[in-house]
Enzyme design. Structure first.
Site, PDB file in Angstrom:
ATOM      1  N   HIS A 196       0.582  -1.881  -0.007  1.00 27.87           N
ATOM      2  CA  HIS A 196      -0.052   0.127   0.101  1.00 27.87           C
ATOM      3  C   HIS A 196       0.779   1.666  -0.320  1.00 27.87           C
ATOM      4  O   HIS A 196       0.681   2.457   0.261  1.00 27.87           O
ATOM      5  CB  HIS A 196      -0.884  -0.433   1.196  1.00 27.87           C
ATOM      6  CG  HIS A 196      -1.348  -1.281   1.486  1.00 27.87           C
ATOM      7  ND1 HIS A 196      -2.650  -1.617   0.370  1.00 27.87           N
ATOM      8  CD2 HIS A 196      -1.956  -2.036   2.441  1.00 27.87           C
ATOM      9  CE1 HIS A 196      -3.110  -3.097   0.573  1.00 27.87           C
ATOM     10  NE2 HIS A 196      -2.927  -2.991   1.971  1.00 27.87           N
ATOM     11  N   SER A 223     -14.956  -0.020   3.500  1.00 33.98           N
ATOM     12  CA  SER A 223     -14.494  -1.637   4.170  1.00 33.98           C
ATOM     13  C   SER A 223     -13.147  -0.962   5.198  1.00 33.98           C
ATOM     14  O   SER A 223     -12.704  -1.697   6.450  1.00 33.98           O
ATOM     15  CB  SER A 223     -13.837  -2.229   2.407  1.00 33.98           C
ATOM     16  OG  SER A 223     -13.414  -3.190   3.286  1.00 33.98           O
ATOM     17  N   GLN A 246     -17.311 -16.280  -2.552  1.00 41.31           N
ATOM     18  CA  GLN A 246     -17.800 -16.875  -1.796  1.00 41.31           C
ATOM     19  C   GLN A 246     -16.648 -17.697  -1.626  1.00 41.31           C
ATOM     20  O   GLN A 246     -16.327 -18.514  -0.231  1.00 41.31           O
ATOM     21  CB  GLN A 246     -19.304 -17.666  -2.011  1.00 41.31           C
ATOM     22  CG  GLN A 246     -20.345 -17.170  -1.569  1.00 41.31           C
ATOM     23  CD  GLN A 246     -20.564 -16.705  -0.310  1.00 41.31           C
ATOM     24  OE1 GLN A 246     -20.336 -16.545   0.394  1.00 41.31           O
ATOM     25  NE2 GLN A 246     -21.291 -15.072  -0.333  1.00 41.31           N
ATOM     26  N   GLY A 251     -18.020  -7.658   0.557  1.00 41.59           N
ATOM     27  CA  GLY A 251     -17.195  -7.347  -1.347  1.00 41.59           C
ATOM     28  C   GLY A 251     -18.115  -7.070  -2.578  1.00 41.59           C
ATOM     29  O   GLY A 251     -18.711  -7.848  -3.603  1.00 41.59           O
TER      30      GLY A 251
HETATM   31  P1  A3P Z   1     -15.713  -4.949   1.720  1.00 41.83           P
HETATM   32  O1  A3P Z   1     -15.085  -5.120   3.456  1.00 41.83           O
HETATM   33  O2  A3P Z   1     -16.317  -3.742   1.386  1.00 41.83           O
HETATM   34  O3  A3P Z   1     -16.726  -6.875   2.309  1.00 41.83           O
HETATM   35  P2  A3P Z   1      -8.460  -5.937   0.832  1.00 41.83           P
HETATM   36  O4  A3P Z   1      -7.877  -7.113   0.037  1.00 41.83           O
HETATM   37  O5  A3P Z   1      -7.183  -4.540  -0.293  1.00 41.83           O
HETATM   38  O6  A3P Z   1      -8.268  -5.404   2.558  1.00 41.83           O
HETATM   39  O7  A3P Z   1      -9.814  -5.388   0.647  1.00 41.83           O
HETATM   40  C1  A3P Z   1     -11.051  -6.113   0.908  1.00 41.83           C
HETATM   41  C2  A3P Z   1     -11.949  -5.863   0.501  1.00 41.83           C
HETATM   42  O8  A3P Z   1     -12.073  -6.458  -0.509  1.00 41.83           O
HETATM   43  C3  A3P Z   1     -13.005  -5.964   1.248  1.00 41.83           C
HETATM   44  O9  A3P Z   1     -14.603  -4.914   0.858  1.00 41.83           O
HETATM   45  C4  A3P Z   1     -13.564  -7.325   0.850  1.00 41.83           C
HETATM   46  O10 A3P Z   1     -14.942  -8.126   0.839  1.00 41.83           O
HETATM   47  C5  A3P Z   1     -13.738  -7.718  -0.664  1.00 41.83           C
HETATM   48  N1  A3P Z   1     -13.164  -8.663  -1.389  1.00 41.83           N
HETATM   49  C6  A3P Z   1     -12.165  -9.810  -0.923  1.00 41.83           C
HETATM   50  N2  A3P Z   1     -12.599 -11.002  -1.623  1.00 41.83           N
HETATM   51  C7  A3P Z   1     -12.965 -10.340  -3.005  1.00 41.83           C
HETATM   52  C8  A3P Z   1     -13.664 -11.291  -3.766  1.00 41.83           C
HETATM   53  N3  A3P Z   1     -13.210 -11.963  -4.385  1.00 41.83           N
HETATM   54  N4  A3P Z   1     -14.858 -10.214  -4.912  1.00 41.83           N
HETATM   55  C9  A3P Z   1     -15.685  -8.735  -4.101  1.00 41.83           C
HETATM   56  N5  A3P Z   1     -14.383  -9.121  -3.182  1.00 41.83           N
HETATM   57  C10 A3P Z   1     -13.782  -8.643  -2.395  1.00 41.83           C
END
Ligand code: A3P
Length: 285
Positions: A92, A122, A218, A248
């Site tokens: 990051h 998020s 999922q 997600g």
């Molecule tokens: P949410 O908190 O909105 O659900 P990072 O990996 O950068 O920490 O980001 C996490 C965010 O990406 C979370 O969002 C998570 O649910 C979402 N995320 C992770 N895998 C995902 C997938 N396969 N499809 C859609 N969203 C995904």
């Protein structure tokens, strides 16, 4: 940027070793066949990292390793340095704080953004659920205010997007892919195929389809629960936390933001990034 300017931003992950780690990151050797995934927190880093790992390994099997083992600012760099090529690194950090050899190597950079309204939801959800002493206990509105000011982990989302656009303008011949969470959400197979082309890995359409499917929300949520041991989960997340794989979705911000707050985000966006007309953020699907 000098290191001092970013130190205050690493709130969530700060520890006594952060300065030392960042110095080592600057000095580490980036290889020509490295892929570096660069994201502001919560842009779907776990998702895109797994996709990139599958593409570079030519399979739709989950990587045996954890993403965090390849996260520049947190990983054991001796271990990262000993990993075989091709590596999929992730970070990051802002561009000026990446390894210096990033810019002299042929490494490919994959930059992924997510709309700021869903990013803050998020990020807030995570900050509420982690066990660290710097976990956030306040309200969402309070956190969103900090996010707008840029006083959250890794600083301002708006500055982050700007910083990468500046790099793209200054280094047009560098191999940089800029994608966004919302496009991956809307058209996963198409976006995986575009990434495959960028990486020049010769992935078939069937493989791209399999990867998109293996990396559905999922399936990744279930796989992550298996991968991360129970103890590690307990150390990192409070009891009953949703973890990284929370919802997600695109547009969850509507369940959190008042109209006023949403407009404050629009205003900040228009003030800071309106000239970047080729960047289109989708705020709902
Ligand atoms: P949410 O908190 O909105 O659900 P990072 O990996 O950068 O920490 O980001 C996490 C965010 O990406 C979370 O969002 C998570 O649910 C979402 N995320 C992770 N895998 C995902 C997938 N396969 N499809 C859609 N969203 C995904």
């Amino acid at each position: 940027l000098e290191l001092e300017e970013i130190e205050g931003c690493c709130i969530l992950f700060s520890n006594d070793h952060v300065e030392q780690q960042l110095k080592q990151v600057r000095r580490m050797d980036v290889r020509d066949d490295d892929v570096i995934l660069c994201t502001y927190p919560k842009a779907g880093t776990h998702w895109i990292w797994e996709i990139l790992s599958m593409l570079t390994s030519g399979t739709s099997l989950y990587c045996q390793e954890m993403k965090k083992s390849f996260m520049l600012e947190n990983a054991d760099l001796a271990n990262v340095n000993s990993q075989p090529s091709p590596r999929v690194l992730n970070t990051h950090l802002l561009p000026p704080t990446l390894p210096e050899t990033t810019w002299t190597s042929q490494a490919r950079l994959v930059v992924f953004h997510r709309n700021p309204k869903d990013s803050v939801v998020s990020l807030y959800s995570m900050a509420r659920q982690v066990t660290f002493k710097s976990a956030f206990e306040g309200s969402f509105d309070g956190y969103a205010e900090l996010f707008l000011k840029g006083t959250v982990p890794y600083g301002s989302w708006f500055d982050y997007v700007r910083a990468w656009e500046d790099v793209r303008m200054r280094l047009p011949s560098h191999r940089i892919y800029v994608g966004c969470y919302e496009d991956m959400h809307r058209d996963p197979v198409g976006e995986v195929s575009r990434l495959a082309e960028f990486l020049e890995v010769g992935a078939s359409q069937d493989l791209c389809r399999d990867i998109a499917s293996a990396c559905s929300f999922q399936r990744m949520k279930i796989a992550a629960e298996k991968k991360r041991g129970a103890k590690e989960s307990r150390d990192f997340w409070k009891p009953n936390a949703t973890g990284i794989f929370r919802k997600g979705q695109v547009g969850d911000w509507k369940n959190w933001m008042t109209q006023e707050l949403s407009e404050a985000f629009d205003q900040e966006f228009n003030q800071k990034l309106a000239d970047l007309t080729h960047l289109h953020f989708t705020f709902e699907l």
